[in-house]
Write a protein that holds these residues in place. Structure first.
Motif, PDB file in Angstrom:
ATOM      1  N   THR A 191     -49.602  74.015   6.125  1.00 32.80           N
ATOM      2  CA  THR A 191     -48.231  73.766   6.578  1.00 32.80           C
ATOM      3  C   THR A 191     -48.259  72.736   7.704  1.00 32.80           C
ATOM      4  OG1 THR A 191     -48.343  75.612   8.126  1.00 32.80           O
ATOM      5  CG2 THR A 191     -47.413  76.067   5.958  1.00 32.80           C
ATOM      6  N   ALA A 192     -47.084  72.214   8.043  1.00 33.16           N
ATOM      7  CA  ALA A 192     -46.993  71.186   9.084  1.00 33.16           C
ATOM      8  C   ALA A 192     -47.453  71.734  10.425  1.00 33.16           C
ATOM      9  CB  ALA A 192     -45.559  70.691   9.196  1.00 33.16           C
ATOM     10  N   GLY A 193     -48.188  70.924  11.173  1.00 30.74           N
ATOM     11  CA  GLY A 193     -48.640  71.314  12.499  1.00 30.74           C
ATOM     12  C   GLY A 193     -49.932  72.105  12.520  1.00 30.74           C
ATOM     13  N   ARG A 194     -50.568  72.292  11.365  1.00 25.16           N
ATOM     14  CA  ARG A 194     -51.785  73.097  11.314  1.00 25.16           C
ATOM     15  C   ARG A 194     -53.056  72.261  11.363  1.00 25.16           C
ATOM     16  NH1 ARG A 194     -52.478  78.335  11.611  1.00 25.16           N
ATOM     17  NH2 ARG A 194     -54.071  78.104  10.069  1.00 25.16           N
ATOM     18  N   ASP A 195     -52.939  70.947  11.428  1.00 27.42           N
ATOM     19  CA  ASP A 195     -54.121  70.103  11.473  1.00 27.42           C
ATOM     20  C   ASP A 195     -54.796  70.239  12.827  1.00 27.42           C
ATOM     21  OD1 ASP A 195     -53.685  69.160   8.935  1.00 27.42           O
ATOM     22  OD2 ASP A 195     -52.426  67.500   9.636  1.00 27.42           O
ATOM     23  N   PRO A 196     -56.116  70.232  12.870  1.00 25.86           N
ATOM     24  CA  PRO A 196     -56.813  70.315  14.162  1.00 25.86           C
ATOM     25  C   PRO A 196     -56.574  69.062  14.984  1.00 25.86           C
ATOM     26  CG  PRO A 196     -58.374  69.973  12.379  1.00 25.86           C
ATOM     27  CD  PRO A 196     -57.038  70.178  11.747  1.00 25.86           C
ATOM     28  N   ARG A 197     -56.479  69.245  16.300  1.00 24.29           N
ATOM     29  CA  ARG A 197     -56.275  68.113  17.212  1.00 24.29           C
ATOM     30  C   ARG A 197     -57.364  68.135  18.267  1.00 24.29           C
ATOM     31  NH1 ARG A 197     -50.073  68.356  18.960  1.00 24.29           N
ATOM     32  NH2 ARG A 197     -51.156  69.083  20.781  1.00 24.29           N
ATOM     33  N   GLY A 198     -57.646  66.969  18.815  1.00 30.94           N
ATOM     34  CA  GLY A 198     -58.663  66.863  19.850  1.00 30.94           C
ATOM     35  C   GLY A 198     -58.165  67.421  21.173  1.00 30.94           C
ATOM     36  N   VAL A 199     -59.094  67.766  22.039  1.00 29.58           N
ATOM     37  CA  VAL A 199     -58.743  68.312  23.347  1.00 29.58           C
ATOM     38  C   VAL A 199     -57.959  67.286  24.166  1.00 29.58           C
ATOM     39  CG1 VAL A 199     -59.693  69.202  25.513  1.00 29.58           C
ATOM     40  CG2 VAL A 199     -60.720  69.867  23.357  1.00 29.58           C
ATOM     41  N   GLY A 200     -58.334  66.017  24.064  1.00 24.64           N
ATOM     42  CA  GLY A 200     -57.619  64.971  24.800  1.00 24.64           C
ATOM     43  C   GLY A 200     -56.170  64.877  24.376  1.00 24.64           C
ATOM     44  N   ASP A 201     -55.901  64.992  23.061  1.00 23.57           N
ATOM     45  CA  ASP A 201     -54.524  64.943  22.573  1.00 23.57           C
ATOM     46  C   ASP A 201     -53.723  66.143  23.054  1.00 23.57           C
ATOM     47  OD1 ASP A 201     -55.172  62.630  21.219  1.00 23.57           O
ATOM     48  OD2 ASP A 201     -55.593  63.669  19.325  1.00 23.57           O
ATOM     49  N   VAL A 202     -54.352  67.303  23.059  1.00 21.05           N
ATOM     50  CA  VAL A 202     -53.672  68.516  23.517  1.00 21.05           C
ATOM     51  C   VAL A 202     -53.349  68.410  25.007  1.00 21.05           C
ATOM     52  CG1 VAL A 202     -53.950  71.005  23.863  1.00 21.05           C
ATOM     53  CG2 VAL A 202     -54.683  69.969  21.724  1.00 21.05           C
ATOM     54  N   LEU A 203     -54.299  67.929  25.812  1.00 26.89           N
ATOM     55  CA  LEU A 203     -54.061  67.797  27.251  1.00 26.89           C
ATOM     56  C   LEU A 203     -53.020  66.729  27.555  1.00 26.89           C
ATOM     57  CD1 LEU A 203     -57.656  68.198  28.704  1.00 26.89           C
ATOM     58  CD2 LEU A 203     -55.781  69.833  28.763  1.00 26.89           C
ATOM     59  N   THR A 204     -53.011  65.637  26.796  1.00 28.59           N
ATOM     60  CA  THR A 204     -51.986  64.610  26.980  1.00 28.59           C
ATOM     61  C   THR A 204     -50.606  65.172  26.702  1.00 28.59           C
ATOM     62  OG1 THR A 204     -53.555  62.882  26.386  1.00 28.59           O
ATOM     63  CG2 THR A 204     -51.226  62.332  26.222  1.00 28.59           C
ATOM     64  N   GLU A 205     -50.482  65.930  25.645  1.00 27.87           N
ATOM     65  CA  GLU A 205     -49.195  66.547  25.306  1.00 27.87           C
ATOM     66  C   GLU A 205     -48.774  67.561  26.375  1.00 27.87           C
ATOM     67  OE1 GLU A 205     -45.752  67.331  23.168  1.00 27.87           O
ATOM     68  OE2 GLU A 205     -47.200  65.719  22.933  1.00 27.87           O
ATOM     69  N   LEU A 206     -49.738  68.333  26.878  1.00 28.11           N
ATOM     70  CA  LEU A 206     -49.437  69.315  27.920  1.00 28.11           C
ATOM     71  C   LEU A 206     -48.953  68.642  29.198  1.00 28.11           C
ATOM     72  CD1 LEU A 206     -49.629  72.270  29.026  1.00 28.11           C
ATOM     73  CD2 LEU A 206     -51.925  71.653  29.779  1.00 28.11           C
ATOM     74  N   THR A 207     -49.624  67.583  29.620  1.00 28.24           N
ATOM     75  CA  THR A 207     -49.204  66.898  30.849  1.00 28.24           C
ATOM     76  C   THR A 207     -47.854  66.218  30.678  1.00 28.24           C
ATOM     77  OG1 THR A 207     -50.466  64.929  30.228  1.00 28.24           O
ATOM     78  CG2 THR A 207     -51.550  66.509  31.683  1.00 28.24           C
ATOM     79  N   ARG A 208     -47.564  65.718  29.480  1.00 24.76           N
ATOM     80  CA  ARG A 208     -46.256  65.106  29.231  1.00 24.76           C
ATOM     81  C   ARG A 208     -45.155  66.160  29.296  1.00 24.76           C
ATOM     82  NH1 ARG A 208     -42.728  64.844  25.635  1.00 24.76           N
ATOM     83  NH2 ARG A 208     -43.925  65.888  24.032  1.00 24.76           N
TER      84      ARG A 208
END
Length: 164
Positions: free
Chosen positions: A45-62
């Motif tokens: 399903t949408a949104g289930r693809d693995p993401r890198g730690v850098g992408d997750v932290l960038t999204e969190l800080t935004r």
């Protein structure tokens, strides 16, 4: 006769329903269980693809609104790259207030020289860290002793025969 006896409903569910003031019913419990779907655990399903730690932290800080503050910290951390190695040895960023970055130099001569280079340094900061919000750079000399102590300091030039 309807099968609404509590024996067909699991004991924990029946206790919960009784405490909430509801009548335990195996029919409603089964219906609720059947209707419930868990989309979060469905594969492909949408949104289930693995993401890198850098992408997750960038999204969190935004999302948290930390981009500007982290960019200002990056300016301080990489000051040697922004200003150059020789300049960084004799200067250091000391504060950031309302868009103005204050840099303290080892001597007044260095502060004056950097004032002449202000536009180059500001351009480099804005180019590298646009989210930092730096709109001006202020250069100050070394700390000098202050003769004003407390809130009731007398205006004027201060003591003049201290060193003589």
């Amino acid at each position: 006769m309807m099968d609404d006896t509590p024996e067909q409903v699991p004991e924990t569910v029946a206790t919960y329903l009784r405490l909430r003031g509801l009548k335990p019913s195996s029919k409603s419990w089964r219906r609720r269980r059947r209707v419930r779907t868990d989309d979060e655990n469905q594969p492909f399903t949408a949104g289930r693809d693995p993401r890198g730690v850098g992408d997750v932290l960038t999204e969190l800080t935004r999302q948290a609104g930390w981009e500007g503050q982290l960019a200002r910290e990056d300016v301080v951390r990489t000051w040697a790259e922004v200003a150059g190695a020789d300049t960084a040895e004799r200067t250091r960023p000391v504060s950031f207030h309302e868009g103005t970055l204050t840099i303290q130099a080892d001597s007044t001569a260095w502060a004056k020289q950097l004032q002449l280079m202000r536009s180059q340094i500001l351009t480099e900061i804005v180019r590298r860290y646009p989210e930092a919000g730096v709109v001006a750079v202020r250069f100050i000399g070394p700390d000098v002793p202050s003769w004003k102590w407390g809130t009731r300091a007398v205006p004027g030039r201060g003591p003049r025969d201290t060193y003589g």
